[in-house]
Structure formats: C-alpha cells, structure tokens
Design an enzyme around this catalytic site. Structure first.
Site, short mmCIF file in Angstrom:
data_model
loop_
_atom_site.label_atom_id
_atom_site.label_comp_id
_atom_site.label_asym_id
_atom_site.label_seq_id
_atom_site.Cartn_x
_atom_site.Cartn_y
_atom_site.Cartn_z
N GLY A 172 35.50 59.76 26.63
CA GLY A 172 35.92 58.13 26.41
C GLY A 172 36.20 57.68 27.84
N GLY A 173 37.08 56.79 27.83
CA GLY A 173 37.39 56.04 29.07
C GLY A 173 37.43 56.99 30.44
N GLY A 407 4.40 51.03 49.88
CA GLY A 407 5.57 50.68 50.00
C GLY A 407 6.51 52.06 50.09
CB ALA A 408 6.33 55.43 49.23
#
Length: 520
Positions: A172-173, A407-408
C-alpha cells in the site's frame, strides 16, 4: 530500598521490556519465517556499541477498536543514530512483532524525527522496512503519518543519501517512501512490495498471483526496476547496504570517502588491445573492460538484473569514487531502450547530486526500434538520459570503444552535453549510423537499379567501404575537436585517472531556476 533505587529499577525493567517488542513468541515466529528482528538487523548494520536509540518509550495514542487496552513502548519501530565504518548514520527499523509493524501516527513521528536529524547533521538515512502497512485502527492519522514521511523523503532528496532495505512486507502507501529514496534493497523469498495484494488483484482484474509473483524481490529487481539490489538473505542485504555506503558521501556538500589502493594509475592491460572483435556484429563482455580499468578490479554494480543492456555502478579510480555507465554489447547489442534509459538516467542524477564523477564507456548502435518502444514513450524516456547527462556538473569522462551512432551518440555523454574529457579507441565508429543503414539511404536507388546480382553485391561492398573509410572511425570527431584524443586501449585506465585528477577542482553551475522540468 530508596525511591531513587525503585525508579532506576523501573527504568531498567521498562527498557528491557521495550527491547523484546511484541514478546518472545512473536520473535520466535519472526525467526521461523527466516527473518531477523528489528534490533538484530540494526546490530548487524551498525558498528558495535555505536547505536543511540531515540524515543524508546513512545506509545501510540489510539483508542479505537480496543487499541487503548494495549500499549508497547517503542510502538513498532526502533529509531536512532549510529555509525557504519565510523561514519554517522540515522536509522529506523520497523518491528513486525508489534502490530505487524503497521504505521501509526506516533511511529511516523519517530521516523520523521530521525529524518530531520539526518538532514540537519548531513548524514545518510537508512530505513529497514518490515510492515503490514497503515494501522487501520488509526484511520486518517496513519495516512497523515505517511504523508509526513514522504514530504521529508522529497525534501531530503539530493541533500543526503537515502537507502531503503525491504526485509518483509511493504504494501500500500508504505511502498512510496522506498520509491522516493535513492536505493532500494529487497531480500529474496521474505520481502515483497506492491500497492494492492493478491486478493485485491484477484477481485479487480481476475489475475491469480501470489505475493512473490506480484511483488517479490526477483520481480522488482529484474522486471520493474523498483529494487536496485536483491539479496539472498538478510546478512547479504545488510552487507550490501554497508558496501554501498563506502562509495557515496554523507551529504551533497562532501566528497565520497577516499580508498587507499596499491593499484598503480599507469597500469596497462594488453587485453584491451584485443577485446574488440573484428566483426562489428560480434559481442564482447563490457564487464571485462570495467574491471580492467578500475582500482583492484572491484566494481559494485547497481541494478544488475534490470535492463542488462546497460551497466551502472560504483568503483574507485586512483582511490576516488566514480560512477560507471557502460553499454553492454553482450545484451541486445548494447542498444538503448526504455528501461536502460530510465536506469542510467536515475544513476547519473544520483552521482551528480552527490559529487561523484562519471565515467562513461560507449558502444551503442542506437535506440531500440518498434511499436512497443514507441508506444511506451522511448522518446521521452531516452530524453531522460540525455537530460541527466546534460545537466550534470560533476566531472564527466567518456571513452568510445566501438559504435556510437545517431541520437544514442549524443545521449551517451557526448562533448555537446558538456562532456569534459572525451576519448575514443581506434576501433570507434562515431557517425549518424552504421555503414549498412547509411548505404541503403545514400545509394538506395542506385543499388535497386542494378539488376546483376554480382554487380549489386560489389556495388554495396564498394559503397560500404567508402562510407566506412569516411565516417566509421574516430578521426572525423577528433579533427573537429569533439573528442580530445584517440587513445590506445591498453592505456585507458591511466588516461581516465589522469583526466579525473585534472578535473578534481572543476566548478560548473546551472542557470538560476526554481527547479528543472525533467521529461518524466
């Protein structure tokens, strides 16, 4: 017997009671599950005799659902201060023997107190989690307690190192505090993390999974990347946290601890002159390169089981702590994908926040293509790594070993992203793309028009050689000043160490701003 003696006896007995938490029966149950208690974990983590406990007598204030009938000193968490290898740290360890380690308002107050002290005194903060989640009987007070912890995690980020050890349930939290810290460690078979448990998943989605399949250490270490480390047992987990601390500083105003070494900076390794295969499509093991250049071959890997096409971790070079980022040609040819970009970007940002120089070893053919990657936002995820390198102001030394395409190339700490010292091996190919793809784009029509198969084959070979000779080498980049030097591979350790020495007094800043807007 005097009143003072009685009071001292009461103190001793009460302190003794607080140290057994929920009682021997529950301690035995913890051991039967293969788990240590909160105090046993702290004994392993901290230097002997160094632990100073705070708030040992704090009790919850809840009166709902019969809670007022049961009060245990400490209220399910042990907090305080100690040392690891002589260095100051602040810690908490949740005690599962007390109300399942569930978070009450007073527990959160105890944790927040030591978090505040850690920030104030510039010391790492370590949380050992073993909790069933929010204490339901306290309702909104428990949720408010989580919110207080999360806010402190956020404000402490980049100020002090925050480390989470998951030694039991974390649901949970409760999972968000570890997710906000710098490093998360889990223990195989005894720890798990998930927002909703198997029963809720079954009722909502129809999926039938157990706790281990849903959020076990192996899942988060290899699939989600939530866990940076997965230990076989609690002893290994504690040892991992201690070793991690040896590479990082206590706060963002200090440097990481210096480690003496007899490994000479001018040590050479002929293996590196031969490690790159003749075929550009053949893989080799980047780990061999890393261990060859770092002090004593000691490399401490982070996220070892996640996104294996990129390697990140810590090492020492000439005694100084460095962060290593390296493409791994042995996995997916070292291509960058969504997970590799996220993994490396987060590591780069941690190193930059805590003054740890970055050494980047490049052999990347590009970004992984396909609908799965595009739909999963490879563009914005790849931009995270680009952004991380571009904003980093720590010393950055880059060595291109073989491929560095498109781009790499830009993303992997190129000169235009304020790379300080960029080297290349003679085997480096720094170009928009490889020869195969380039020839198809540049001479596609000419090749298609050639009908004779043998002539077509010869034409392709000719054009590939022409492109290779012109672009697929490090000298175009060297001629334009995009790399400082083409170096002999065997000298890589020496050249990096000397570059780091030169950059040790580097001072570089960023434009004034409230904060950046990282492409999340």
């Amino acid at each position: 017997m005097s009143i003072q003696t009685d009071k001292i006896k009461e103190l001793v007995e009460r302190r003794k009671a607080s140290k057994i938490g929920g009682g021997q029966k529950r301690i035995d149950s913890q051991h039967q599950k293969g788990k240590l208690t909160a105090r046993e974990r702290l004994e392993l983590l901290l230097d002997e005799g160094s632990f100073e406990e705070y708030d040992a007598f704090v009790q919850h204030r809840c009166t709902n659902f019969g809670m007022d009938a049961s009060h245990i000193d400490g209220d399910g968490v042990v907090t305080g201060h100690g040392t690891i290898a002589g260095r100051s740290v602040y810690v908490f360890a949740q005690d599962f023997t007390v109300n399942g380690g569930s978070l009450s308002k007073t527990m959160s107050e105890k944790i927040c107190k030591v978090m505040d002290m850690a920030v104030k005194n510039g010391a790492p903060f370590i949380g050992l989690n073993d909790s069933g989640g929010a204490r339901i009987q306290e309702g909104i007070d428990s949720l408010a307690g989580y919110g207080e912890i999360f806010e402190r995690n956020i404000l402490a980020s980049g100020v002090i190192p925050q480390i989470s050890g998951i030694f039991g349930p974390c649901a949970g939290g409760a999972v968000y505090s570890p997710a906000l810290t710098d490093f998360t460690l889990m223990v195989e078979n005894t720890s798990y993390m998930f927002l909703t448990g198997p029963s809720v998943v079954k009722s909502v989605t129809g999926e039938d999974v157990d706790q281990e399949q849903l959020g076990g250490a192996s899942v988060h270490a290899s699939k989600s990347g939530v866990a940076h480390f997965a230990a076989h047992d609690e002893q290994e987990g504690i040892d991992t946290i201690k070793k991690l601390l040896s590479f990082i500083p206590s706060n963002n105003r200090e440097d990481a601890p210096f480690k003496e070494t007899e490994d000479r900076t001018d040590r050479t390794d002929d293996l590196l002159n031969e490690i790159i295969p003749d075929s550009p499509n053949k893989a080799y093991d980047m780990y061999k390169v890393i261990r060859s250049i770092v002090d004593d071959g000691d490399f401490f890997e982070v996220h070892a089981k996640f996104a294996k096409n990129i390697i990140v971790g810590f090492a020492h070079m000439n005694g100084r702590s460095v962060g290593i980022v390296a493409n791994q040609p042995g996995v997916l040819a070292g291509v960058l994908d969504i997970n590799a970009s996220r993994k490396a970007a987060r590591f780069v940002r941690f190193c930059d926040a805590f003054n740890i120089p970055l050494v980047t070893l490049v052999d990347v053919p590009g970004f992984l293509c396909g609908t799965q990657q595009e739909y999963g936002a490879i563009i914005s995820n790849g931009a995270k790594l680009l952004y991380a390198y571009g904003e980093a102001t720590v010393p950055k030394v880059t060595v291109t070993l073989r491929k560095s395409y498109g781009g790499a190339h830009i993303v992997m700490s190129c000169k235009q992203l304020r790379g300080d010292v960029n080297y290349a091996w003679p085997t480096a190919n720094i170009a928009v793309m490889g020869a195969d793809g380039a020839v198809g784009v540049l001479y596609g029509k000419e090749i298609k028009a050639e009908e004779d198969p043998e002539k077509k084959k010869a034409l392709i070979a000719e054009k590939k050689k022409e492109y290779d000779d012109l672009f697929c080498n490090p000298y175009q980049a060297a001629q334009k000043g995009y790399i400082e030097d083409v170096i002999e591979p065997r000298n890589t350790r020496f050249r990096i160490c000397r570059a780091l020495e030169q950059l040790s007094s580097k001072s570089e800043g960023l434009p004034a701003k409230k904060h950046d807007n990282l492409p999340l």
